[in-house]
Design an enzyme around this catalytic site. Structure first.
Site, mmCIF file in Angstrom:
data_model
loop_
_atom_site.group_PDB
_atom_site.id
_atom_site.type_symbol
_atom_site.label_atom_id
_atom_site.label_comp_id
_atom_site.label_asym_id
_atom_site.label_seq_id
_atom_site.Cartn_x
_atom_site.Cartn_y
_atom_site.Cartn_z
ATOM 1 N N HIS A 183 18.885 18.591 0.717
ATOM 2 C CA HIS A 183 18.637 19.579 1.761
ATOM 3 C C HIS A 183 19.695 20.675 1.756
ATOM 4 O O HIS A 183 20.747 20.532 1.128
ATOM 5 C CB HIS A 183 18.537 18.930 3.144
ATOM 6 C CG HIS A 183 19.800 18.287 3.625
ATOM 7 N ND1 HIS A 183 20.226 17.060 3.211
ATOM 8 C CD2 HIS A 183 20.736 18.731 4.502
ATOM 9 C CE1 HIS A 183 21.361 16.751 3.811
ATOM 10 N NE2 HIS A 183 21.700 17.765 4.592
ATOM 11 N N HIS A 228 21.829 23.493 4.285
ATOM 12 C CA HIS A 228 22.277 23.952 5.607
ATOM 13 C C HIS A 228 22.809 25.366 5.438
ATOM 14 O O HIS A 228 23.565 25.627 4.495
ATOM 15 C CB HIS A 228 23.450 23.110 6.131
ATOM 16 C CG HIS A 228 23.070 21.800 6.693
ATOM 17 N ND1 HIS A 228 22.750 21.630 8.022
ATOM 18 C CD2 HIS A 228 22.986 20.581 6.124
ATOM 19 C CE1 HIS A 228 22.487 20.353 8.232
ATOM 20 N NE2 HIS A 228 22.620 19.707 7.100
ATOM 21 N N TYR A 264 24.095 35.269 34.852
ATOM 22 C CA TYR A 264 24.141 36.719 34.666
ATOM 23 C C TYR A 264 22.854 37.379 35.184
ATOM 24 O O TYR A 264 22.893 38.361 35.915
ATOM 25 C CB TYR A 264 24.335 37.043 33.183
ATOM 26 C CG TYR A 264 24.221 38.505 32.853
ATOM 27 C CD1 TYR A 264 25.275 39.378 33.104
ATOM 28 C CD2 TYR A 264 23.066 39.024 32.281
ATOM 29 C CE1 TYR A 264 25.171 40.720 32.801
ATOM 30 C CE2 TYR A 264 22.952 40.360 31.967
ATOM 31 C CZ TYR A 264 24.012 41.207 32.229
ATOM 32 O OH TYR A 264 23.904 42.538 31.933
ATOM 33 N N GLN A 275 22.091 39.966 38.798
ATOM 34 C CA GLN A 275 21.746 41.368 38.599
ATOM 35 C C GLN A 275 21.177 41.938 39.897
ATOM 36 O O GLN A 275 20.343 41.317 40.543
ATOM 37 C CB GLN A 275 20.704 41.535 37.488
ATOM 38 C CG GLN A 275 21.226 41.176 36.124
ATOM 39 C CD GLN A 275 22.384 42.071 35.727
ATOM 40 O OE1 GLN A 275 22.262 43.286 35.693
ATOM 41 N NE2 GLN A 275 23.522 41.463 35.440
#
Length: 155
Positions: free
Chosen positions: A61, A63, A126, A130
């Site tokens: 595999h 990554h 966040y 607002q």
């Protein structure tokens, strides 16, 4: 801001952790095949303006921590990486071509996770905090009962 990449109308930093496997998890990515796979993935990434921050090719595999420009979707980026590398590796290594006679080196699919330095909780906080901008106090609308002249302006 120095880590951000720039386009003509964008500033971006889109990093993803990608993992994909060889078909049937055959352990064929060792030695020369693994070295050539690494070189091919670097070439393909550079040709599409992707940035490889880290990578590891294990025997079965791959990554990668990779930056993908915003105009390129993750699925399209993986399609380029897997498709072009598979085609080249199968054409260059006879043993792979014999083992993968169906011309598919990589298993279908991949795993992806976005990478960033902000957690979901920070984004939620966040967004929750607002507030709409306050209207300008010095701007008033005055209604006058007089009619406008032909020009459309009031006298």
């Amino acid at each position: 801001m120095e880590d951000y990449k720039r386009g003509s109308h964008t500033v971006w930093d889109c990093k993803y952790h990608l993992v994909w496997t060889t078909k049937y998890r055959y352990q064929v990515l060792g030695g020369d095949v693994g070295l050539r796979c690494r070189a091919l993935l670097r070439e393909i990434a550079m040709s599409k303006e992707m940035i490889i921050y880290a990578g590891s090719i294990n025997r079965d595999h791959v990554h990668m921590l990779i930056g993908i420009p915003p105009q390129l979707s993750v699925s399209r980026a993986v399609q380029y990486l897997k498709g072009k590398s598979s085609h080249k590796l199968l054409s260059e290594f006879r043993a792979l071509k014999k083992r993968y006679w169906g011309q598919h080196l990589w298993a279908r699919g991949y795993w992806v996770a976005s990478s960033g330095n902000v957690t979901d909780d920070v984004w939620k906080e966040y967004i929750k905090n607002q507030t709409p901008p306050e209207p300008d106090d010095d701007f008033e609308v005055v209604s006058i009962g007089r009619t406008a002249d032909r020009s459309g302006f009031e006298p």
